[in-house]
Write a protein that holds these residues in place. Sequence first.
Motif, PDB file in Angstrom:
ATOM      1  N   VAL A 112      32.972 -43.170  25.711  1.00  0.00           N
ATOM      2  CA  VAL A 112      31.700 -42.462  25.830  1.00  0.00           C
ATOM      3  C   VAL A 112      30.922 -42.990  27.025  1.00  0.00           C
ATOM      4  CG1 VAL A 112      29.477 -42.021  24.705  1.00  0.00           C
ATOM      5  CG2 VAL A 112      31.578 -42.025  23.346  1.00  0.00           C
ATOM      6  N   THR A 113      30.353 -42.080  27.811  1.00  0.00           N
ATOM      7  CA  THR A 113      29.478 -42.493  28.905  1.00  0.00           C
ATOM      8  C   THR A 113      28.042 -42.333  28.425  1.00  0.00           C
ATOM      9  OG1 THR A 113      29.555 -40.274  29.854  1.00  0.00           O
ATOM     10  CG2 THR A 113      31.082 -41.886  30.748  1.00  0.00           C
ATOM     11  N   TRP A 114      27.393 -43.435  28.164  1.00  0.00           N
ATOM     12  CA  TRP A 114      26.042 -43.418  27.633  1.00  0.00           C
ATOM     13  C   TRP A 114      25.049 -43.218  28.768  1.00  0.00           C
ATOM     14  CZ3 TRP A 114      25.887 -43.098  22.557  1.00  0.00           C
ATOM     15  CH2 TRP A 114      26.974 -43.578  21.825  1.00  0.00           C
ATOM     16  N   PRO A 115      23.967 -42.445  28.516  1.00  0.00           N
ATOM     17  CA  PRO A 115      22.973 -42.238  29.579  1.00  0.00           C
ATOM     18  C   PRO A 115      22.193 -43.519  29.855  1.00  0.00           C
ATOM     19  CG  PRO A 115      22.226 -41.269  27.516  1.00  0.00           C
ATOM     20  CD  PRO A 115      23.628 -41.736  27.289  1.00  0.00           C
ATOM     21  N   THR A 116      21.727 -43.616  31.088  1.00  0.00           N
ATOM     22  CA  THR A 116      20.903 -44.771  31.433  1.00  0.00           C
ATOM     23  C   THR A 116      19.509 -44.570  30.849  1.00  0.00           C
ATOM     24  OG1 THR A 116      20.098 -43.766  33.479  1.00  0.00           O
ATOM     25  CG2 THR A 116      22.139 -45.064  33.623  1.00  0.00           C
ATOM     26  N   ARG A 117      18.707 -45.623  30.876  1.00  0.00           N
ATOM     27  CA  ARG A 117      17.343 -45.530  30.361  1.00  0.00           C
ATOM     28  C   ARG A 117      16.552 -44.489  31.152  1.00  0.00           C
ATOM     29  NH1 ARG A 117      14.926 -48.807  27.086  1.00  0.00           N
ATOM     30  NH2 ARG A 117      12.684 -48.812  26.850  1.00  0.00           N
ATOM     31  N   LYS A 118      16.740 -44.482  32.487  1.00  0.00           N
ATOM     32  CA  LYS A 118      16.024 -43.536  33.339  1.00  0.00           C
ATOM     33  C   LYS A 118      16.424 -42.097  32.996  1.00  0.00           C
ATOM     34  CE  LYS A 118      15.110 -42.245  38.097  1.00  0.00           C
ATOM     35  NZ  LYS A 118      15.377 -42.457  39.499  1.00  0.00           N
ATOM     36  N   THR A 120      17.500 -40.977  30.176  1.00  0.00           N
ATOM     37  CA  THR A 120      16.936 -40.651  28.868  1.00  0.00           C
ATOM     38  C   THR A 120      15.457 -40.311  28.979  1.00  0.00           C
ATOM     39  OG1 THR A 120      18.526 -42.136  27.822  1.00  0.00           O
ATOM     40  CG2 THR A 120      16.627 -41.492  26.514  1.00  0.00           C
ATOM     41  N   VAL A 121      14.714 -41.090  29.754  1.00  0.00           N
ATOM     42  CA  VAL A 121      13.279 -40.844  29.920  1.00  0.00           C
ATOM     43  C   VAL A 121      13.052 -39.503  30.614  1.00  0.00           C
ATOM     44  CG1 VAL A 121      11.202 -41.643  31.117  1.00  0.00           C
ATOM     45  CG2 VAL A 121      12.618 -43.267  29.862  1.00  0.00           C
ATOM     46  N   VAL A 122      13.784 -39.244  31.693  1.00  0.00           N
ATOM     47  CA  VAL A 122      13.617 -37.994  32.438  1.00  0.00           C
ATOM     48  C   VAL A 122      13.956 -36.797  31.553  1.00  0.00           C
ATOM     49  CG1 VAL A 122      14.539 -36.631  34.350  1.00  0.00           C
ATOM     50  CG2 VAL A 122      13.951 -39.026  34.699  1.00  0.00           C
ATOM     51  N   THR A 123      15.043 -36.886  30.820  1.00  0.00           N
ATOM     52  CA  THR A 123      15.436 -35.789  29.944  1.00  0.00           C
ATOM     53  C   THR A 123      14.397 -35.556  28.855  1.00  0.00           C
ATOM     54  OG1 THR A 123      17.753 -36.326  30.360  1.00  0.00           O
ATOM     55  CG2 THR A 123      17.288 -34.918  28.469  1.00  0.00           C
ATOM     56  N   THR A 124      13.858 -36.626  28.291  1.00  0.00           N
ATOM     57  CA  THR A 124      12.837 -36.500  27.258  1.00  0.00           C
ATOM     58  C   THR A 124      11.588 -35.828  27.806  1.00  0.00           C
ATOM     59  OG1 THR A 124      13.670 -38.483  26.160  1.00  0.00           O
ATOM     60  CG2 THR A 124      11.443 -37.782  25.592  1.00  0.00           C
ATOM     61  N   ILE A 125      11.165 -36.215  28.999  1.00  0.00           N
ATOM     62  CA  ILE A 125       9.989 -35.592  29.618  1.00  0.00           C
ATOM     63  C   ILE A 125      10.256 -34.108  29.871  1.00  0.00           C
ATOM     64  CG2 ILE A 125       8.600 -35.537  31.732  1.00  0.00           C
ATOM     65  CD1 ILE A 125       8.909 -38.633  31.792  1.00  0.00           C
ATOM     66  N   MET A 126      11.451 -33.780  30.341  1.00  0.00           N
ATOM     67  CA  MET A 126      11.796 -32.372  30.576  1.00  0.00           C
ATOM     68  C   MET A 126      11.745 -31.572  29.285  1.00  0.00           C
ATOM     69  SD  MET A 126      14.894 -32.882  33.339  1.00  0.00           S
ATOM     70  CE  MET A 126      15.597 -31.299  32.995  1.00  0.00           C
ATOM     71  N   VAL A 127      12.200 -32.153  28.189  1.00  0.00           N
ATOM     72  CA  VAL A 127      12.156 -31.461  26.898  1.00  0.00           C
ATOM     73  C   VAL A 127      10.708 -31.201  26.494  1.00  0.00           C
ATOM     74  CG1 VAL A 127      12.600 -31.732  24.427  1.00  0.00           C
ATOM     75  CG2 VAL A 127      14.394 -32.262  26.079  1.00  0.00           C
ATOM     76  N   PHE A 128       9.837 -32.201  26.632  1.00  0.00           N
ATOM     77  CA  PHE A 128       8.433 -32.008  26.274  1.00  0.00           C
ATOM     78  C   PHE A 128       7.780 -30.930  27.136  1.00  0.00           C
ATOM     79  CE2 PHE A 128       8.654 -36.202  24.139  1.00  0.00           C
ATOM     80  CZ  PHE A 128       8.125 -35.815  22.913  1.00  0.00           C
ATOM     81  N   ILE A 129       8.091 -30.905  28.428  1.00  0.00           N
ATOM     82  CA  ILE A 129       7.534 -29.877  29.314  1.00  0.00           C
ATOM     83  C   ILE A 129       8.006 -28.490  28.883  1.00  0.00           C
ATOM     84  CG2 ILE A 129       7.622 -28.962  31.676  1.00  0.00           C
ATOM     85  CD1 ILE A 129       7.621 -31.918  32.635  1.00  0.00           C
ATOM     86  N   MET A 130       9.291 -28.360  28.588  1.00  0.00           N
ATOM     87  CA  MET A 130       9.816 -27.054  28.171  1.00  0.00           C
ATOM     88  C   MET A 130       9.219 -26.612  26.830  1.00  0.00           C
ATOM     89  SD  MET A 130      11.508 -25.921  30.611  1.00  0.00           S
ATOM     90  CE  MET A 130      12.054 -24.449  29.782  1.00  0.00           C
ATOM     91  N   VAL A 131       9.023 -27.545  25.912  1.00  0.00           N
ATOM     92  CA  VAL A 131       8.389 -27.203  24.633  1.00  0.00           C
ATOM     93  C   VAL A 131       6.967 -26.715  24.871  1.00  0.00           C
ATOM     94  CG1 VAL A 131       7.490 -28.195  22.482  1.00  0.00           C
ATOM     95  CG2 VAL A 131       9.830 -28.690  23.196  1.00  0.00           C
ATOM     96  N   PHE A 132       6.236 -27.393  25.749  1.00  0.00           N
ATOM     97  CA  PHE A 132       4.856 -27.005  26.061  1.00  0.00           C
ATOM     98  C   PHE A 132       4.824 -25.609  26.697  1.00  0.00           C
ATOM     99  CE2 PHE A 132       1.258 -27.008  29.065  1.00  0.00           C
ATOM    100  CZ  PHE A 132       0.219 -27.155  28.148  1.00  0.00           C
ATOM    101  N   LEU A 133       5.700 -25.362  27.678  1.00  0.00           N
ATOM    102  CA  LEU A 133       5.729 -24.051  28.328  1.00  0.00           C
ATOM    103  C   LEU A 133       6.133 -22.946  27.355  1.00  0.00           C
ATOM    104  CD1 LEU A 133       7.343 -25.001  31.764  1.00  0.00           C
ATOM    105  CD2 LEU A 133       4.949 -24.438  31.296  1.00  0.00           C
ATOM    106  N   THR A 134       7.081 -23.227  26.490  1.00  0.00           N
ATOM    107  CA  THR A 134       7.504 -22.244  25.496  1.00  0.00           C
ATOM    108  C   THR A 134       6.376 -21.942  24.518  1.00  0.00           C
ATOM    109  OG1 THR A 134       9.780 -23.049  25.679  1.00  0.00           O
ATOM    110  CG2 THR A 134       9.254 -21.731  23.739  1.00  0.00           C
ATOM    111  N   ALA A 135       5.641 -22.964  24.107  1.00  0.00           N
ATOM    112  CA  ALA A 135       4.512 -22.756  23.196  1.00  0.00           C
ATOM    113  C   ALA A 135       3.448 -21.879  23.847  1.00  0.00           C
ATOM    114  CB  ALA A 135       3.919 -24.096  22.779  1.00  0.00           C
ATOM    115  N   ILE A 136       3.154 -22.134  25.126  1.00  0.00           N
ATOM    116  CA  ILE A 136       2.173 -21.307  25.840  1.00  0.00           C
ATOM    117  C   ILE A 136       2.670 -19.860  25.934  1.00  0.00           C
ATOM    118  CG2 ILE A 136       1.113 -20.885  28.097  1.00  0.00           C
ATOM    119  CD1 ILE A 136       0.948 -23.921  28.442  1.00  0.00           C
ATOM    120  N   PHE A 137       3.940 -19.685  26.285  1.00  0.00           N
ATOM    121  CA  PHE A 137       4.507 -18.337  26.394  1.00  0.00           C
ATOM    122  C   PHE A 137       4.367 -17.572  25.082  1.00  0.00           C
ATOM    123  CE2 PHE A 137       8.197 -15.608  25.608  1.00  0.00           C
ATOM    124  CZ  PHE A 137       8.003 -14.648  26.587  1.00  0.00           C
ATOM    125  N   PHE A 138       4.783 -18.187  23.972  1.00  0.00           N
ATOM    126  CA  PHE A 138       4.724 -17.478  22.694  1.00  0.00           C
ATOM    127  C   PHE A 138       3.287 -17.260  22.227  1.00  0.00           C
ATOM    128  CE2 PHE A 138       9.238 -18.716  22.286  1.00  0.00           C
ATOM    129  CZ  PHE A 138       9.755 -17.434  22.124  1.00  0.00           C
TER     130      PHE A 138
END
Length: 65
Positions: A20-26, A28-46
């Motif tokens: 398994v190739t585990w993600p680096t800390r960076k 993981t942080v970047v992906t988590t921030i991207m998920v929060f941004i997409m959730v926020f944009l989706t909430a605004i859209f709906f």
Amino acid sequence: MAMINPAQFVREVIGEVKKVTWPTRKETVVTTIMVFIMVFLTAIFFFLVDQVLSFGVKQILGLGG
């Protein structure tokens, strides 16, 4: 169904986990921030879609004030 002894099973699991190739800390942080941004944009859209549909239904039913 072939029986496998527990020790061999554990060795095979350890071997697979090593592949398994585990993600680096960076990453993981970047992906988590991207998920929060997409959730926020989706909430605004709906929210906006809901407001437009609500307005349309009120106009059609003559409930608009």
